[in-house]
Motif scaffolding. Structure first.
Motif: not given
Length: 382
Positions: A23-44
């Protein structure tokens, strides 16, 4: 497939050292989002990036953990199983961690894959229940038993490049909905009664659909994106039709509220709409009202009052419109779900945006923004 029994992901558990470092590494800031999904009860929700995946809690908003695989760690699809330690993902992006024709079953307590499913073609979608894994390919759907990864059912579909498929989540009965074999047709599988129902939902191709948790109600949208239709999955009858707008739009997501009183819709037009549903709530097992759509007149604020000349004017004028709206950036992909607090909506954007909004169930209109974060930026998350 032998594995330790699923355990809850406690949102208060300390972040493992490996994830904290990532989480603290600068490289992780450059992550590109490829997919999003809610879990089954939409709490996460789960976010797949070109470097791994991340899991977030919705209310309160916080990152629960991330797995940063570094360069060559692309994950194209990721799905949670409620809040347990088991996830399913598929490699993706320019530099995938796993081939795009494999579904990997990941146990986060062991930080490793405990099973995999391989196919001859690219995986377009994955859906999970506590007892089933459903894998969607371009023209076929496979249903597996979760405990031993044995194939239970195979379904042929029309071309399905978006990997459309949905499952009910009430444990006793499994309902699966997928595209049929014709344009505009949806197929509903009732596994408990071993019945298959085909519904001609639209004239043009199906763009999006969603089931209620018990699988009794189905909302559908076509590639035109102007009308959303609500069906009874048991007999295929049309219960209600609502209008998103007059212009064509690409519908990105449809979501029912837990009581099926409301339906949220997101599209490339940048507005999230909430519609009031008037189905017989006895069907849902919730004590809302005993009226059916025929005997319960629609909310006059949402329906044009030109019914006396309905036969003369186009159907457009008697359409049911949304009760509440929230306006976002046009052209960006957003997915929606209902929050755990009353009359709240959670919106996730492919730019890393997280919104929590509230709507007024009586007066409607513009929603109130309660929270905003950019979850791709570390400083917003930690």
């Amino acid at each position: 497939m032998s594995h330790t029994p699923p355990q809850a992901l406690d949102s208060e558990e300390p972040t493992p050292a490996s994830a904290a470092t990532a989480a603290q590494t600068p490289e992780s800031h450059a992550a590109t989002l490829l997919h999003l999904s809610f879990n089954q009860d939409s709490g996460c929700f789960a976010a797949a990036t070109d470097r791994g995946f991340r899991i977030y809690n919705c209310d309160p908003f916080r990152e629960i953990f991330r797995r940063d695989f570094g360069p060559g760690g692309g994950v194209g699809l990721v799905h949670m199983l409620f809040r347990c330690n088991i996830l399913a993902f598929v490699g993706g992006g320019a530099d995938p961690r796993y081939p795009p024709n494999k579904v990997m079953i990941w146990d986060d307590h062991q930080s490793r894959c405990i099973g995999e499913l391989s196919f001859r073609s690219e995986v377009k979608g994955v859906r999970l229940r506590r007892d089933r894994i459903v894998v969607v390919l371009a023209h076929k759907i496979f249903v597996y038993n979760f405990s031993d990864l044995k194939v239970l059912h195979q379904i042929e579909t029309i071309a399905n490049p978006k990997g459309l498929c949905d499952l009910s989540h009430v444990s006793a009965t499994m309902v699966l909905v997928c595209p049929g074999l014709q344009k505009g047709q949806v197929r509903v599988e009732h596994y408990a009664s071993k019945r298959t129902k085909f519904i001609m939902a639209h004239d043009s191709r199906i763009a999006c659909f969603s089931l209620t948790h018990d699988g009794r109600l189905l909302a559908t949208a076509s590639s035109k994106g102007t009308l959303i239709r609500l069906f009874n999955t048991l007999d295929g009858s049309l219960l209600q039709e609502v209008r998103r707008g007059a212009d064509r739009a690409e519908i990105y997501s449809l979501a029912f509220s837990p009581t099926a009183q409301w339906l949220a819709v997101s599209s490339d037009k940048g507005t999230v709409h909430v519609f009031n549903l008037k189905v017989d709530s006895g069907l849902m097992g919730h004590d809302r009202s005993n009226s059916t759509s025929e005997t319960n007149p629609a909310n006059p604020t949402a329906v044009s009052s030109l019914s006396f000349i309905k036969g003369v004017l186009p159907k457009y004028f008697s359409s049911e419109w949304s009760v509440a709206q929230f306006r976002l950036q046009e052209g960006l992909q957003y997915i929606v779900a209902f929050g755990h607090q009353k009359n709240t909506i959670v919106i996730l954007g492919m730019d890393g945006s997280f919104y929590r909004c509230q709507f007024d169930s009586s007066s409607g209109g513009e929603m109130t923004q309660l929270e905003y974060y950019n979850f791709l930026k570390a400083e917003d998350t930690f």
